[in-house]
Design an enzyme around this catalytic site. Sequence first.
Site, PDB file in Angstrom:
ATOM      1  N   GLY A  55       0.856  -1.178   0.000  1.00 59.32           N
ATOM      2  CA  GLY A  55       0.000   0.000   0.000  1.00 59.32           C
ATOM      3  C   GLY A  55       0.892   1.228   0.000  1.00 59.32           C
ATOM      4  O   GLY A  55       1.853   1.321   0.770  1.00 59.32           O
ATOM      5  N   ALA A  56       0.573   2.165  -0.894  1.00 61.47           N
ATOM      6  CA  ALA A  56       1.496   3.273  -1.139  1.00 61.47           C
ATOM      7  C   ALA A  56       1.862   4.065   0.122  1.00 61.47           C
ATOM      8  O   ALA A  56       3.055   4.228   0.437  1.00 61.47           O
ATOM      9  CB  ALA A  56       0.915   4.185  -2.219  1.00 61.47           C
ATOM     10  N   ARG A  91      10.417  -0.794  -4.333  1.00 56.99           N
ATOM     11  CA  ARG A  91       9.256  -0.838  -5.234  1.00 56.99           C
ATOM     12  C   ARG A  91       9.230   0.467  -6.031  1.00 56.99           C
ATOM     13  O   ARG A  91       9.404   1.545  -5.449  1.00 56.99           O
ATOM     14  CB  ARG A  91       7.944  -1.039  -4.456  1.00 56.99           C
ATOM     15  N   GLN A 201      -5.425  -8.923  -3.229  1.00 60.06           N
ATOM     16  CA  GLN A 201      -5.513  -8.001  -2.082  1.00 60.06           C
ATOM     17  C   GLN A 201      -6.966  -7.672  -1.730  1.00 60.06           C
ATOM     18  O   GLN A 201      -7.280  -7.364  -0.583  1.00 60.06           O
ATOM     19  CB  GLN A 201      -4.768  -6.691  -2.381  1.00 60.06           C
ATOM     20  N   ASP A 242      -1.435   4.712  -6.330  1.00 59.86           N
ATOM     21  CA  ASP A 242      -0.009   4.690  -5.970  1.00 59.86           C
ATOM     22  C   ASP A 242       0.733   5.914  -6.474  1.00 59.86           C
ATOM     23  O   ASP A 242       1.826   6.220  -5.983  1.00 59.86           O
ATOM     24  CB  ASP A 242       0.644   3.427  -6.518  1.00 59.86           C
ATOM     25  N   ASN A 252      -2.726   2.785 -10.449  1.00 59.42           N
ATOM     26  CA  ASN A 252      -3.224   1.952  -9.341  1.00 59.42           C
ATOM     27  C   ASN A 252      -3.092   0.493  -9.750  1.00 59.42           C
ATOM     28  O   ASN A 252      -2.656   0.170 -10.871  1.00 59.42           O
ATOM     29  CB  ASN A 252      -4.679   2.303  -8.995  1.00 59.42           C
ATOM     30  N   LYS A 253      -3.465  -0.385  -8.851  1.00 61.69           N
ATOM     31  CA  LYS A 253      -3.326  -1.829  -9.062  1.00 61.69           C
ATOM     32  C   LYS A 253      -3.855  -2.255 -10.434  1.00 61.69           C
ATOM     33  O   LYS A 253      -4.892  -1.756 -10.873  1.00 61.69           O
ATOM     34  CB  LYS A 253      -4.067  -2.554  -7.935  1.00 61.69           C
TER      35      LYS A 253
HETATM   36  O1  MRU Z   1       0.836  -3.745  -4.768  1.00 64.45           O
HETATM   37  P1  MRU Z   1       0.110  -3.108  -3.625  1.00 64.45           P
HETATM   38  O2  MRU Z   1      -0.756  -4.054  -2.871  1.00 64.45           O
HETATM   39  O3  MRU Z   1       1.043  -2.323  -2.750  1.00 64.45           O
HETATM   40  O4  MRU Z   1      -0.848  -2.077  -4.343  1.00 64.45           O
HETATM   41  C1  MRU Z   1      -1.642  -1.238  -3.565  1.00 64.45           C
HETATM   42  C2  MRU Z   1      -2.604  -0.452  -4.357  1.00 64.45           C
HETATM   43  O5  MRU Z   1      -2.647  -0.531  -5.564  1.00 64.45           O
HETATM   44  C3  MRU Z   1      -3.474   0.482  -3.595  1.00 64.45           C
HETATM   45  O6  MRU Z   1      -4.681   0.678  -4.262  1.00 64.45           O
HETATM   46  C4  MRU Z   1      -2.749   1.830  -3.467  1.00 64.45           C
HETATM   47  O7  MRU Z   1      -1.479   1.650  -2.927  1.00 64.45           O
HETATM   48  C5  MRU Z   1      -3.490   2.758  -2.645  1.00 64.45           C
HETATM   49  S1  MRU Z   1      -3.267   2.401  -0.913  1.00 64.45           S
HETATM   50  C6  MRU Z   1      -4.125   3.498  -0.001  1.00 64.45           C
END
Ligand code: MRU
Length: 368
Positions: A55-56, A91, A201, A242, A252-253
């Site tokens: 999570g960012a 990352r 997730q 992110d 985003n994801k």
């Molecule tokens: O790869 P991840 O699980 O770190 O990806 C997270 C996301 O894509 C979230 O939507 C993003 O970080 C927002 S968190 C508030």
Amino acid sequence: MKINGTPYRSVWVDEKDGWSIHIFDQTRLPFALDILTLVTPEEVAHAICTMQVRGAPLIGAVAAYGLALALRSSANDTTLEQTAAMLAATRPTAINLRWAIERMLTRLRPLAPAERAAAAYAEAGLICDEDAAQNEAIGRHGLELLRALAAGGRRVNILTHCNAGWIATVDWGTALAPIYMAHDEGLDVHVWVDETRPRNQGAALTAWELGSHGVPHTVIADNAGGHLMQHGQVDIVIVGTDRVTRSGDVANKIGTYLKALAARDNDVPFWVALPSTTIDWTVSDGIREIPIEERAASEVTHVGGRDDAGNIVRVQITPDGSRAANPAFDVTPARLVTGLITEKGCCPATQAGLLSLFPEFGQKEQGI
Ligand code: MRU
């Protein structure tokens, strides 16, 4: 947020020793609530790379503590810069990681080595407190959108992708913060939770969070959202991000872009919730300029879960020898985004919109 009535943040300093840090091992949720203790910056980097923390906003906060851990044993310039570089390399897509490390360096570089460790813990603590406060403010602004949709006691069906809840941040979450507040004030909210392959997730983390808080939700296969939108079963999409460019493009994801396309085709509002620490003012064209993390093919070829005997296991789902690709994020162009929900309020996903809320990042400083 609370787990079984006890309030937690997603990262905290050990109360007894005052320096080691704790996180939840997110690779074990929802089946086990394991608390990990991290004592070295290498352990922090490993936790970020393996997504024990993710999570960012959260990886930024945890990386800040990673620097603090390093400076306990050696606080010279070389340690500071090398640890920062190691943590920044974990990352590539979430800008909050770089933002937090840059903020720490700006605070620590001018100090004498003897002063650095204490200052690093203090600064990391501030980053955490600010993230929690920003997300709470995002919740209040997003709540207004949900109240409007719930007028007359209507049920509001929200679709979300990945996990942008409290365990993706220090507290509250971004996309989920308005949902928690709406539920707490008695609005009839229901959440469609995209499972979010390949790492799931949504199915594992968002469903766990919502369930722990008592929010009605339904996990759906990633490909179901468009169908539900065509049948009027989604009132609003809210996702986290992110990295947002200064012109409002949203990383985003992986899979977020397809939801935005389906939302546009079905006149469903598509909102993105973010703290200002997720805005990258240095880039404009998200598709060309945001680096997209490519993760291991094994995350696609294998899935994790719990077997009938209660063991957490990993199984292969593809034939031996099939290749797999695993881009972890995509970019939704600003034109598909209804608006951004920030700690300062909501705005259009445009440069003018962002600058109306954050004028301090105006043309002079950024050379826009
Ligand atoms: O790869 P991840 O699980 O770190 O990806 C997270 C996301 O894509 C979230 O939507 C993003 O970080 C927002 S968190 C508030």
